[in-house]
Write a protein that holds these residues in place. Structure first.
Motif, PDB file in Angstrom:
ATOM      1  N   VAL A   1      -3.935   7.753  -2.069  1.00 46.93           N
ATOM      2  CA  VAL A   1      -2.944   8.521  -2.701  1.00 46.93           C
ATOM      3  C   VAL A   1      -3.576   9.254  -3.747  1.00 46.93           C
ATOM      4  CG1 VAL A   1      -2.323   6.691  -4.149  1.00 46.93           C
ATOM      5  CG2 VAL A   1      -0.700   8.534  -3.777  1.00 46.93           C
TER       6      VAL A   1
ATOM      7  N   ASN B   1      -8.798   3.971  -5.152  1.00 49.05           N
ATOM      8  CA  ASN B   1      -7.722   4.001  -4.138  1.00 49.05           C
ATOM      9  C   ASN B   1      -7.651   5.520  -3.542  1.00 49.05           C
ATOM     10  OD1 ASN B   1      -5.227   3.788  -2.764  1.00 49.05           O
ATOM     11  ND2 ASN B   1      -3.943   4.475  -4.342  1.00 49.05           N
TER      12      ASN B   1
ATOM     13  N   GLY C   1       4.243   0.754  -3.304  1.00 42.32           N
ATOM     14  CA  GLY C   1       3.740   0.517  -4.404  1.00 42.32           C
ATOM     15  C   GLY C   1       3.514   1.951  -4.960  1.00 42.32           C
ATOM     16  N   TYR C   2       3.222   3.092  -4.251  1.00 44.99           N
ATOM     17  CA  TYR C   2       2.794   4.419  -4.736  1.00 44.99           C
ATOM     18  C   TYR C   2       4.083   5.291  -4.404  1.00 44.99           C
ATOM     19  CZ  TYR C   2      -1.917   2.317  -5.309  1.00 44.99           C
ATOM     20  OH  TYR C   2      -2.790   1.627  -5.746  1.00 44.99           O
TER      21      TYR C   2
ATOM     22  N   THR D   1      -5.994  15.254 -12.626  1.00 46.78           N
ATOM     23  CA  THR D   1      -4.486  15.237 -12.210  1.00 46.78           C
ATOM     24  C   THR D   1      -3.819  16.377 -13.071  1.00 46.78           C
ATOM     25  OG1 THR D   1      -4.926  12.772 -11.646  1.00 46.78           O
ATOM     26  CG2 THR D   1      -2.566  13.792 -11.921  1.00 46.78           C
TER      27      THR D   1
ATOM     28  N   THR E   1       0.947  -1.196  -0.040  1.00 43.60           N
ATOM     29  CA  THR E   1       0.164   0.177   0.060  1.00 43.60           C
ATOM     30  C   THR E   1       0.893   1.272   0.000  1.00 43.60           C
ATOM     31  OG1 THR E   1      -1.773  -1.175   1.459  1.00 43.60           O
ATOM     32  CG2 THR E   1      -2.025   1.177   1.148  1.00 43.60           C
TER      33      THR E   1
ATOM     34  N   GLY F   1       6.071   6.834  -7.464  1.00 40.90           N
ATOM     35  CA  GLY F   1       5.175   8.037  -8.239  1.00 40.90           C
ATOM     36  C   GLY F   1       5.030   9.085  -7.557  1.00 40.90           C
ATOM     37  N   VAL F   2       4.791   8.960  -6.246  1.00 40.64           N
ATOM     38  CA  VAL F   2       4.533  10.304  -5.219  1.00 40.64           C
ATOM     39  C   VAL F   2       5.952  11.168  -5.517  1.00 40.64           C
ATOM     40  CG1 VAL F   2       4.015  11.311  -2.993  1.00 40.64           C
ATOM     41  CG2 VAL F   2       2.917   9.330  -4.096  1.00 40.64           C
TER      42      VAL F   2
ATOM     43  N   TYR G   1       1.365  12.642   1.572  1.00 41.91           N
ATOM     44  CA  TYR G   1       0.794  11.066   1.482  1.00 41.91           C
ATOM     45  C   TYR G   1       0.905  10.378   2.909  1.00 41.91           C
ATOM     46  CZ  TYR G   1       1.323   6.397  -0.135  1.00 41.91           C
ATOM     47  OH  TYR G   1       1.067   5.171  -0.343  1.00 41.91           O
TER      48      TYR G   1
END
Length: 526
Positions: A471, A468, A290-291, A376, A287, A294-295, A480
């Motif tokens: 995020v 989701n 995985g992000y 986005t 959780t 990207g963040v 985040y």
């Protein structure tokens, strides 16, 4: 400091020895000395009673030694530099070193909701929280009161109408209390009876207080009633477990929980060290990890775009106003720094409303129907634009100061040598500006890398995909992790501290590399 260096002839013909220098005592010196001593004395008087009550003799001795050292330092005429360095050092340790050390140490614990105290506090919370009224037990008329700073109960027995005082140690008789017709205690000697609004403000403390009474305890049932009951869950020191409700929960020191055979744990736990578990969770939890990349990528883009955009705009405006033929520069400078003078949190809320799809000013001016904060790409463009508007006045101010320090003779010499205005700017003005402003650009990058307000007050991290809600498209690492650490699952200070260490490391590495390149640049243009 005034020195008298005149030589007075001696009877023997030789010069008289020079007298000792006379120290010039200024009002500022006396006031600063008195202020420091007064603050030290106030801290000493404030801290001694609780330390004595807690029998913390080591801390008391350390406090006394530090106070004595400060008194000696400021009452003697020696150690002049130390008199100015000590206050700054104390503030540095208190507001910089200590928070960093505390954050790092917290990252290795499970500190958070359900793990705020020690094991004894957890046992007390479990037992008092499981109290159920004993069938047939009396119901007392209760009044909350203060004995100094301690919360106590004033309990009126429904049969005898006698008033007793209840605290964490038990019940004791109370004489001289004035009881009203409704059973509420109106006044009591040596106690401060809380009024209804004051009692409501202390609702959590009233609910948590348990007064031992026989085999059970007396607990509040609202703000005006109390009942006697027994704990459904009881701690057994022999097995280091909690028994009750037909089950047994064993103490697990690795988790800081009481856990039963099914792996279920009680809600209340205690604080323990968890080693590298919080750091491993960042890297291994799907959780989160995985992000994370990207963040982090968007975080870099946001920080770099904010710094470079504000610097380019601020420098362009500063160069325009720095031109010798420019008129009305004072008016322009006052107008241009208005965004910097306005409260940032208020301006962020205003910009959020301006981006509103239905009634926002931007859509009305453009005659468009764009959901700026709902997509986005447009949301990211919007937060960068807002940050550009808020940040460029600062860059304008510092660039204006740096430009005034660059001699005009350098650019004039470049023009005489045949350089165009662009070449003169690129080869002369810009390098000298970067030498002076690179440290400020690095600090601006660090600030924007953790610019929580710019995101939280405009997009709140959104827009969020339907699958989701954790995020969002504009989430920075700081927003985040704030959502993960303080979201629906309760506060997880240990985990938040671990992520803060990660963010600190990233910013520190980037800043160190940038400062190293800055030193090389200074050597070239020195």
């Amino acid at each position: 400091m005034a020195l008298d260096v005149r030589e007075v002839p001696r009877k023997g013909g030789g010069p008289k020895a020079a007298p000792r220098p006379r120290r010039e005592i200024t009002t500022a010196f006396v006031v600063s000395r008195i202020a420091v001593l007064a603050v030290a004395a106030a801290i000493l008087l404030y801290a001694v009673p609780p330390l004595v009550a807690a029998e913390s003799w080591v801390s008391l001795a350390l406090l006394g030694a530090v106070s004595a050292a400060i008194a000696y330092l400021y009452l003697t005429r020696r150690f002049i530099p130390a008199k100015y360095l000590v206050p700054g050092t104390v503030f540095l340790i208190a507001f910089q070193v200590f928070p960093v050390v505390y954050t790092v140490t917290t990252a290795f614990t499970n500190f958070g909701d359900g793990h705020r105290g020690d094991k004894a506090a957890a046992v007390t919370a479990i037992e008092t929280g499981s109290v159920r009224q004993t069938p047939g037990s009396p119901e007392y008329a209760m009044t909350a009161a203060l004995r100094g700073d301690e919360l106590v109960f004033l309990l009126v027995d429904p049969k005898t109408k006698q008033v007793r005082l209840g605290d964490a140690k038990g019940l004791s008789p109370l004489a001289g209390a004035q009881v009203g017709t409704t059973g509420k205690v109106l006044a009591a000697p040596g106690l401060t009876v809380l009024k209804a609004p004051e009692a409501a403000a202390r609702g959590q403390e009233i609910s948590a207080l348990a007064v031992p009474a026989g085999d059970g305890v007396i607990k509040a049932n609202g703000l005006s009633r109390a009942v006697e009951g027994k704990a459904a869950l009881v701690y057994d020191a022999g097995c280091d477990c909690v028994r009750g409700n037909g089950d047994t929960w064993m103490a697990d020191e690795s988790q800081g929980f009481f856990v039963n055979a099914k792996g279920e744990h009680l809600a209340q736990g205690w604080q323990v060290g968890v080693g590298l578990d919080n750091f491993a969770r960042v890297l291994t939890n799907p959780t989160i990890s995985g992000y994370f990349a990207g963040v982090f990528g968007w975080n870099l883009v946001f920080a770099l775009a904010s710094v470079l955009g504000t610097f380019a705009l601020g420098m362009s405006v500063a160069l325009a106003l720095h031109h010798p033929r420019m008129r009305g520069t004072r008016f322009y400078r006052i107008a241009l720094i208005l965004p910097y003078a306005m409260p940032a949190f208020a301006m962020l809320l205003v910009w959020r409303d301006m981006f509103n799809r239905d009634f926002g000013l931007i859509n009305q001016l453009l005659g468009a129907n764009v959901d700026w904060l709902g997509e986005t790409a447009t949301a990211r463009f919007g937060v960068i634009l807002v940050n550009l508007w808020l940040g460029f006045p600062y860059m304008f101010l510092v660039t204006t100061g740096a430009l005034q320090a660059i001699p005009r003779e350098l650019t004039e010499a470049a023009a005489i040598d045949g350089a165009t205005p662009w070449k003169a700017f690129r080869r002369v003005t810009l390098p000298l500006l970067l030498v002076a402003l690179t440290p400020l650009l690095i600090s601006s990058f660090a600030y924007n890398f953790n610019n929580f307000n710019a995101i939280a007050l405009t997009t709140e991290g959104g827009p969020f995909p339907a699958d989701n809600p954790q995020v969002g498209g504009t989430d920075l690492l700081i927003t985040y992790t704030f959502r993960l650490a303080f979201g629906a699952g309760g506060a997880q200070f240990g985990f938040a501290a671990a992520v803060s260490v990660f963010i600190f490391t990233i910013v520190a590495v980037i800043s160190a590399v940038a400062f190293r390149r800055t030193r090389k640049q200074e050597e070239v243009y020195a």
